[in-house]
Design an enzyme around this catalytic site. Sequence first.
Site: not given
Ligand code: PMP
Length: 391
Positions: A75-76, A155, A183, A203, A205, A243, A330
């Site tokens: 997601a980042t 989150n 989320q 995301s 995970h 890739t 943090c």
């Molecule tokens: N957005 C939100 C709302 C999240 O909770 C997170 C993960 N903490 C992220 C973005 C970042 O996701 P990723 O770990 O897949 O880069």
Amino acid sequence: MLIDGTVYLDYQAATPVDPRVIEVMTASMATDFANPSSDDHSLGWRARRSVEQARATIADVWGALAEEITFTSGATEANNIAVLGGALAAPSERRRLLVSAIEHKAVLEAAYAAERHGCAVEIIPVGADGIVDLAALRRSLDDTVAVVSVMAVNNETGIVQPVRQVADLAAQFGAFFHCDATQAPLAGEIDLFAWGVDAASFSSHKLYGPKGVGALYLSPDRPWTPRSLTFGGGQEGGVRPGTLPTPLCGGFAAAVDIMRREGEAERARVASLRDDFVAALQALDARFKLTAADAPRHPGNAHMTLCGVDAADLLVRLQPAVAASLGSACTSGVIGSSHVLSAMGLSDEEAGSCLRFCLGRFSDASQVAQAVEAIQAALKGAGNPTKASAA
Ligand code: PMP
């Protein structure tokens, strides 16, 4: 499923990978090793087929078409492409970005990065209930806005945001609306078409899939396509070249497919377990307060204030019995008050007493009992009389 005897209550930070997902990925790793962009042989076609099946499953579950899903590393990356790439691709008269005060750093920092390209960032406040102020958003919108970014579910607090209303407002002014939906999959059904967003980030995970893969949804009705932030072989329509990690894409899709089949029942079970956990903590110590108790929230989330208790100290005392997290962020090793909680009007002191617990698929009643017992013991150790010991 306890690892090292620790009760895991940090599902919003990362979910365990579902064993069924691991099975899918293990098989894929053995057989789908060819480059999915290798057009010249059958093993390349095979890997490509797996990637495209994964894309189609994810799209289907979330109300999109396969071609609207771009795989990313998480997601980042999806947030960066949508927010910064969205601003860079906007018409030159649109130079303002409106982002809510409670966005993840991957949205906030991507927005601030656009300032180096002549854009201006404006923060849209939230109420004490943690919900974005739609009237303030409406007042800030005009046809100089490039990007609006408001998340689906926070989150930290787990509070659900009015995505459809934000989408309608942004659309009235022709702005590109991005929703960080990271989320959202554990919080409710997702229908991207009904949401009316131009872009959304996900995301794997956060939904029992592997780390290192996510998705950017791009609606066919978007006012423009975000500019790519990386350059390479043109994969994913050039929006996110590189890739594709076939087994990760397959694992992500398997996890989404499990959510489709089991999500509704799971949400009800987890919410009820979460309510029992909150009730047990409040019976233990009346100072335990659920943050914005009346706001709609993620079924596993129990973000709580324990007035007068240093949450960081309590979490240390809870090791290794319980894994939970602080309500404060943090950043670069510097512990500061959470921007989410201060946006909701909490003082630094109040924010320092906040804990985020989040339950999930593998939580059960015996783990809840174990966690409550550990918290009771840690509170006594911290010299904070519980109701029982104070009586
Ligand atoms: N957005 C939100 C709302 C999240 O909770 C997170 C993960 N903490 C992220 C973005 C970042 O996701 P990723 O770990 O897949 O880069």
